[in-house]
Structures are given as structure tokens and as C-alpha cells.
Design an enzyme around this catalytic site. Structure first.
Site, PDB file in Angstrom:
ATOM      1  N   TYR A 195       0.859  -1.188   0.000  1.00 59.58           N
ATOM      2  CA  TYR A 195       0.000   0.000   0.000  1.00 59.58           C
ATOM      3  C   TYR A 195       0.894   1.237   0.000  1.00 59.58           C
ATOM      4  O   TYR A 195       1.833   1.331  -0.774  1.00 59.58           O
ATOM      5  CB  TYR A 195      -0.968  -0.060   1.189  1.00 59.58           C
ATOM      6  CG  TYR A 195      -2.165   0.830   0.998  1.00 59.58           C
ATOM      7  CD1 TYR A 195      -3.017   0.659  -0.091  1.00 59.58           C
ATOM      8  CD2 TYR A 195      -2.448   1.847   1.895  1.00 59.58           C
ATOM      9  CE1 TYR A 195      -4.111   1.485  -0.287  1.00 59.58           C
ATOM     10  CE2 TYR A 195      -3.547   2.675   1.722  1.00 59.58           C
ATOM     11  CZ  TYR A 195      -4.370   2.487   0.619  1.00 59.58           C
ATOM     12  OH  TYR A 195      -5.444   3.309   0.427  1.00 59.58           O
ATOM     13  N   LYS A 242     -20.159 -19.963 -10.614  1.00 57.57           N
ATOM     14  CA  LYS A 242     -19.485 -19.768 -11.904  1.00 57.57           C
ATOM     15  C   LYS A 242     -18.050 -19.293 -11.686  1.00 57.57           C
ATOM     16  O   LYS A 242     -17.117 -19.728 -12.376  1.00 57.57           O
ATOM     17  CB  LYS A 242     -20.259 -18.726 -12.712  1.00 57.57           C
ATOM     18  CG  LYS A 242     -19.845 -18.630 -14.170  1.00 57.57           C
ATOM     19  CD  LYS A 242     -20.439 -19.763 -14.972  1.00 57.57           C
ATOM     20  CE  LYS A 242     -20.291 -19.535 -16.451  1.00 57.57           C
ATOM     21  NZ  LYS A 242     -21.197 -20.355 -17.238  1.00 57.57           N
TER      22      LYS A 242
END
Length: 751
Positions: free
Chosen positions: A41, A96
Site C-alpha cells: 500500500y 461460476k
């Protein structure tokens, strides 16, 4: 083949436990120190931010974009359930997403857009586009799905693919290529009838016409009959595009003389009379789910020359979208494609068709419990064929490069194919293979501990998942009460409960056991109490008399006690050649550890025996064994009396002339890490070891439990081998799924 039976409670429990949902986000970079966090970060992240701002293509290098697909729906056509809304579609979209990962190592995230307005949906997806390498649209009703996909293709520079349309079309096309090959017909000469003019049907016809079928030879039917030129009722622009010049007005008319039938409609839409009227060697793809337009049995009853495919896994020639979408996106992502075009879809279909014509590897035949070879009952590859990952994506990528949609063409295709092979997760393939083989075996499974709820739930799952018949040893009233208390009262009628107190076989069991133990200090009353009162002994006697095919026990008592009781009926001691082999599945690797159950302190000859049995188990799991004899020393250093037996064990195998790789002694890091192994160029292992033979039972057991608790590894076993019967002993903390895994292993006769 038995069909799965899934109850509502089972489905909800699966989605809820051990945590809600079907996937989680896992970091691929270290996150342990302050420096790691500073790189991940602020301030370190600013560097790739600036690089991407300067060159957007750099997002493929510094972020997950190039391997991430969004699965997006608005829930207006969820499976066969209809319009239930965006949030209700989330379980399907999560499913999925995990299929993308399981079959092609594509990262995926589900997004449910809460609108039925096509313009709002299009705008939402367009704005999300920069985050992803591709968009998979799912469960959007027609005709809006056509509008949405077409518009998104126009405004986005990444692949947009509506799987409900094109996934079915690609697999259907692959099967049709091979069906026509077998019948000697040419696509351009065939009369093709499609029933069902929704998203999937229209896509099937469009792809088949792109492959060479003639427009007026393709007769499309909907609920109002044939879509012919001049028809006005129930028409839209997508149907009108496929209106044919024909005198046919009904499906029955169209089927007369037809060479091919494609069905994406409803159960029973096709009658035997319609099939009888078709041309010679008719090709019938009855793809309605869950029940086809006509079953293969019904079709073959009137036309023995028919080639039949369905959407069902319990019939040959399953048209399964999972053969297409993971590999289409894998190939498209790997060239950073701007689109998935017709040429890429056709390349996928042709590659699938070609794969089905090739010799099928033994591990695929083993997984399905039968020999598969190209012919009328095998025109489409099976979903668990390990060749799919390195066969289909290269074909898709080549087509994308040839048609100019690739941002970053692949230069070295051979290296690319090798990389694809390494993406295949062997753990998933192994478990899928075991499951398929167990279903083919249809073993009568004896569950010895019917007083434990976990065992009862596993027994119910075993039977409902179609593995075979579950025989539960227990008291009838107790079994019924426990099932009712957990909301599974209806399952009692499905199970066969065997009570040792009232079985008609107890006299024969007692006589058999007395003959085995009469010279070991037991009188007849001892034997009777043992046979009637000890569930482990009773279940083993059932197995010995052929009243079951395999046995699962060990959930309620320590494994050493259970093994001792089993040894009263079957030779299950170290002296008899019994060995415990535990499978460790972690981070895409499978390693077997032995002996984790039987031998306390094996000597060199025993270690060689353990290696041979463990290698046999490895082959039973579809692995080519590479055995390492493990120690704290490596090839003689440091020298220690404790390490000498491991040093001598390979010499014992040298004399026996075994047919697998082995070496030792060596530390575990040398056995599993090729860079460490390279320090010993004389080592006979060609790849990292996958069978670790440990110095003693305690070191083997400590290793497996440490990996399970600290590394989160999946542990299967110990698999009891070398007993001469299919008996598996679970651990006392086993979950329902772990008990079920052991049952399927027993059914496969891996031990």
C-alpha cells in the site's frame, strides 16, 4: 448410473458451512512485515499507479487485471428458476466464479447488478470494465441479453461473452463436428432443426452457420412453430434474422428428413415418431435441462442409428459448458484480447472435437470407470480430461492472434503450453477422479458406527450422491431418532440399517470368528459377545462374508483400538503387511506420507515394504510414485545410528527390482524442492518426491497433523492398505466430508 439426490438442507449447509459462500480472497504477496505493507500500500503502491497512469497497458503487468474475469448478472433468468432478482443470482455467480478457477486457473469475482433496464446495466458494466480482463455475462433473459452483449462489445475493449448463449453453442458445435464425421455427412448439406429460439438456440444457429451451414437448411422453431419468412406472430429482430424459406410449419414437419436436431427447449418436446421420420444416421442433441427433449433410450428405441447427446452427466455425450468458457477466457486473457470473436469460438469447438478423436489417457478412463474411445457414445471430451487446459487455450489464442484481437501475442507457443500444464491443480483432478470411479463402482458401503450423527450424514450423502448403497450398523430406533432430530427423517427409508442383535447371519459370523480366534484364548461366549457387541468386529464380519463391499469405521474410537479389532477378522498388523498412507493436499500439490497408522518403528526391510505399498496407493490415486526415504540427514551426513535404517532402505529396494523411482535418505526440503535436490546431482529422483516414507509412525503422524493445523492442508487418510479388503479407518475428529472421502476411497479399492 445413479443420479444425485440433493436435499434442500444439504444444499443450504454446503453454502453456509464452514463459512458462508464459495470463495475467499487470498493474498499472493507477503504481508508479514511493515516493509511488506509499505510496498503493498502506501507509499510503495504509488509507483505502479504512476506507471499505469502513463501507460494503461501496464495494468496487465502490475495488477490482477490480466487474469481476472467478472461474472455479471441481473438475475432475470436464473438457471431454470426465472426472474428472481439480482441478489438471488449471487450463489449461481459465485459458483461460476469458482468454476473459472477450478478448470482454468482464472480468477473471478461475481457482480450482481440490480436493474432490469438494459441501458442502466450496460452503463454499470462499462464503467466497471477497467478492473477486469474480461466480462462473463450470465443468466440475463432474452431478448435483453442480445442487446446488452452487443452494446458492451461495441463500447468495451475487453472480451464480453454471454455464456448462456455462446458456451452452449461452442460445445454443441464441437459435438456436431464429430457426429458428422462419424456419419460421413457435410455440414453444408445437412438439414438442421433447432427447437428453442432463446439465447442459447440463436447462438447455436449463428455459430453453425458461421461454420458453413446453409441458411435455408437451418429450420428454427419456437413455441409457435417454425420461424419462416413471412411469419409475423411472436417475432423479433433476432428471430427474423433466422427465418427460412420453407413450407414446414410445425416441429413435426421440420423433423421429416432432418439430419440434425438441436434442442434447447423443454422436456418431451420431441416424440419417437419425429425421430423415426429423420434421415439416416440422425444426430440428436437434446440439451434441455434437467430433462432432455427426448431421452437416448427413447430415441434409440426407434432409431438404432442415431447419435444422441444431452445436457446430462449420466448419459454419454454431455454438452457441458464447463468444457468451453474457462478455456476460451484462458486463451483470451493470455493474449490480452480485446474480444472473443467467432473465429476464437470456432477454434475452441474444433480443438474440442479433435481432442475427442485422440486416444484417451488412462487416468481419464480410470476417473470414469470405463474405457473411452472416439465413437457414437464419445463425441465430446469429458469435463475432467486433464488435456483440456493445455489443448484448448492455445487454439483460442492462435485464432485471436490470427484475427488481430491480441494486445500481446504469444511468441513461444511451446513454452506457453508447458505453462498451462502447470496450472492444472492435481488435487482437484485427483478428488474428481476418485468421485467418478466411486460412482462407477457402486459399492455397498458398510458404515460401522451408526450411533454417530456424522456417520449417518455421511451415509446419507454417500447414497444420495449416487455412489452406491449405504449399510449402517446400528439400532433402528436410534438411527431414526438421530436423523429426525437433525431434520433428515426422510433419509431413514433410504438407508439399510443392520442391527447385530437381530441379524440372521450372527450364527455364521460367530462360527467364522471362533475358527479364527479359538487358539488365541477366546471361548465361544467371548466370541459371541465380540461378534454381537462390538460394531467394528461385526462390520468386519459383514465384509468378510460378502454382505458389503467395503467398510468405514474409526469415528468413535481411537484408530489403534479399531485396527486391533479389525485384526481379529482380517490380517491387519504390521507383520501381515498392513500400511497406513496419508494424502496431504496443499497449494496444488499432493504428497503421500507413510506409515501413519501401523508400523511403530520399522526396520529397513519394513521401510521397503512400506514404500512398495505406498507406491501402489499413489498409482491408485493416479500419481506416478517418486519415493523419498526421509530423515534429518541427507545421503550419509550427518551420520547417526537413528538415520542408518533410512540410509539402508533404498538398498533393500535395489535388490527387489521395483518399477518406481526412489532414493534416500534425505531431508524433506531436499525431497520436495528441486533447487535443493540439485545440490545432489547423483540423486535418482527426476522430480520432487510425492511419497515420503518416514522413520517411524510418530514422525509420520506429527508431520501430517502439523501440516493440517498450521498450513491448512487437506488431509485424507490414513488410507489403510495391504489388508486384502477395502477397510478405511477415519480419525475421531473426522467431518462428514472427510468420512465421505474415505468411503469413496474404499469404493475405488485404492487400499
Amino acid at each position: 448410473m445413479a443420479r444425485n439426490k440433493i436435499t434442500s438442507d444439504e444444499a443450504l449447509t454446503y453454502h453456509q458451512d464452514p463459512q458462508p459462500g464459495k470463495f475467499e480472497v487470498v493474498a499472493t504477496k507477503p504481508m508479514t512485515t511493515q516493509r511488506d505493507l509499505s510496498l503493498a500500500y502506501s507509499p510503495g503502491v504509488a509507483v505502479p499507479v504512476e506507471a499505469i497512469a502513463e501507460n494503461p497497458e501496464a495494468a496487465y503487468d502490475y495488477t490482477t487485471k490480466g487474469n481476472t474475469v467478472a461474472v455479471i448478472s441481473n438475475g432475470t433468468a436464473i438457471l431454470g428458476l426465472g426472474n428472481l432478482g439480482a441478489l438471488a443470482a449471487k450463489p449461481v455467480m459465485e459458483g461460476k466464479a469458482v468454476l473459472f478457477k477450478r478448470f482454468a486457473d482464472v480468477n473471478s469475482i461475481d457482480i450482481e447488478v440490480d436493474t432490469e433496464d438494459p441501458e442502466e446495466f450496460i452503463n454499470a458494466v462499462r464503467l466497471l470494465g477497467p478492473a477486469f480482463g474480461g466480462i462473463n455475462l450470465e443468466d440475463i433473459k432474452a431478448p435483453e441479453c442480445f442487446i446488452i452483449e452487443q452494446r458492451l462489445k461495441e463500447v468495451m475493449d475487453i472480451p464480453v461473452f454471454h455464456d448462456d448463449q455462446h458456451g452452449t453453442a461452442v460445445i454443441c458445435a464441437a459435438g456436431l463436428i464429430n457426429a458428422l464425421e462419424l456419419t460421413g455427412k457435410k455440414l453444408e448439406d445437412c438439414k438442421i432443426v433447432l427447437n428453442g429460439a432463446g439465447a442459447a438456440g440463436i447462438a447455436c444457429i449463428e455459430l453453425i452457420e458461421a461454420m458453413g451451414a446453409r441458411h435455408d437448411n437451418c429450420i428454427v422453431c419456437d413455441t409457435k412453430g417454425v420461424i419462416y419468412q413471412g411469419r409475423t406472430e411472436g417475432m423479433n429482430q433476432w428471430k427474423s434474422a433466422h427465418a427460412a424459406r420453407t413450407e414446414d410449419r410445425t416441429l413435426e414437419d421440420a423433423m421429416r428428413g432432418a439430419d440434425v436436431f438441436l434442442g434447447v427447449s423443454a422436456k418431451g418436446a420431441v416424440t419417437p415418431e419425429m425421430v423415426a421420420s429423420m434421415a439416416d444416421n440422425p444426430v440428436i442433441f437434446a440439451m434441455a435441462n434437467p430433462d432432455p427433449e427426448i431421452t437416448p433410450e427413447e430415441a434409440h428405441q426407434v432409431r438404432g442409428d442415431a447419435i444422441v447427446a444431452t445436457g446430462r452427466s449420466d448419459y454419454p455425450n454431455q454438452v457441458n459448458n464447463v468444457l468451453g468458457f474457462p478455456y476460451l477466457f484462458r486463451g483470451a486473457l493470455d493474449i490480452q484480447a480485446r474480444a472473443i470473436n467467432d473465429e476464437m469460438k470456432i477454434a475452441c469447438a474444433e480443438a474440442l472435437a479433435k481432442l475427442a478423436r485422440e486416444d484417451v489417457p488412462d487416468e481419464v478412463a480410470m476417473a470414469y470407470g470405463r474405457k473411452l474411445s472416439f465413437g457414437r457414445d464419445y463425441i465430446i471430451p469429458t469435463p475432467f480430461d486433464p488435456r483440456l487446459i493445455h489443448t484448448i487455450p492455445p487454439a483460442v489464442a492462435r485464432a485471436g492472434m490470427d484475427t488481430g484481437v491480441a494486445r500481446r501475442p504469444i511468441v513461444d507457443m511451446l513454452t506457453y503450453e508447458r505453462g498451462l500444464r502447470e496450472r492444472l491443480d492435481p488435487t482437484a483432478s485427483m478428488l474428481s477422479s476418485i468421485s467418478a470411479r466411486a460412482k462407477a463402482a457402486q459399492a455397498r458401503m458398510i458404515f460401522a458406527e451408526g450411533d454417530d450423527l456424522r456417520v449417518l450424514r455421511a451415509a446419507v450423502s454417500y447414497q444420495r450422491q449416487g455412489f452406491g448403497k449405504a449399510l449402517v450398523v446400528g439400532n433402528e430406533d436410534d438411527v431414526r431418532r438421530k436423523l429426525e432430530e437433525t431434520g433428515m427423517g426422510d433419509a431413514y427409508r433410504e438407508l439399510t440399517v443392520v442391527n447385530s442383535r437381530n441379524t440372521r447371519h450372527l450364527e455364521a459370523y460367530t462360527a467364522y470368528l471362533y475358527k479364527r480366534l479359538q487358539r488365541k484364548g477366546f471361548d465361544r461366549s467371548d466370541i459371541y459377545r465380540m461378534a454381537a457387541g462390538d460394531r467394528h468386529v461385526f462390520a468386519a464380519l459383514m465384509l468378510a462374508h460378502g454382505h458389503g463391499d467395503a467398510l468405514i469405521t474409526g469415528v468413535t474410537r481411537k484408530s489403534s483400538h479399531v485396527l486391533h479389532q479389525i485384526d481379529r477378522v482380517f490380517p491387519a498388523s504390521a507383520e501381515d503387511g498392513a500400511v497406513g498412507v496419508t494424502a496431504i493436499l496443499n497449494k496444488g500439490r499432493v504428497v503421500l506420507i507413510a506409515d501413519t497408522l501401523v508400523h511403530e518403528w520399522p526396520e529397513p526391510e519394513d521401510l521397503a515394504d512400506i514404500a512398495i505399498v505406498a507406491a501402489r496407493v499413489a498409482r491408485g490415486l493416479g500419481m506416478e510414485p517418486r519415493v523419498a526415504f526421509c530423515s534429518f540427514s541427507t545421503f550419509g551426513y550427518p551420520r547417526s545410528e537413528r538415520a542408518m535404517k533410512m540410509h539402508k532402505a533404498p538398498g533393500v529396494l535395489d535388490k527387489r527390482g521395483v518399477d518406481f523411482e526412489y532414493d534416500g535418505e534425505m531431508t524433506v526440503d531436499v525431497a520436495l524442492n528441486m533447487s535443493q535436490m540439485a545440490e545432489y546431482p547423483f540423486c535418482r529422483l527426476t522430480k520432487p518426491a510425492n511419497v515420503l516414507v518416514m522413520p517411524a509412525r510418530h514422525s509420520a503422524s506429527i508431520s501430517t497433523k502439523l501440516l493440517q493445523e498450521m498450513a491448512g492442508a487437506t488431509v485424507i487418510g490414513p488410507i489403510l492398505a495391504g489388508v486384502g479388503a477395502q477397510i478405511q479407518i477415519c480419525h475421531t475428529g473426522a467431518t462428514v466430508n472427510e468420512i465421505l472421502h474415505m468411503a469413496t476411497i474404499a469404493a475405488c479399492k485404492i487400499g
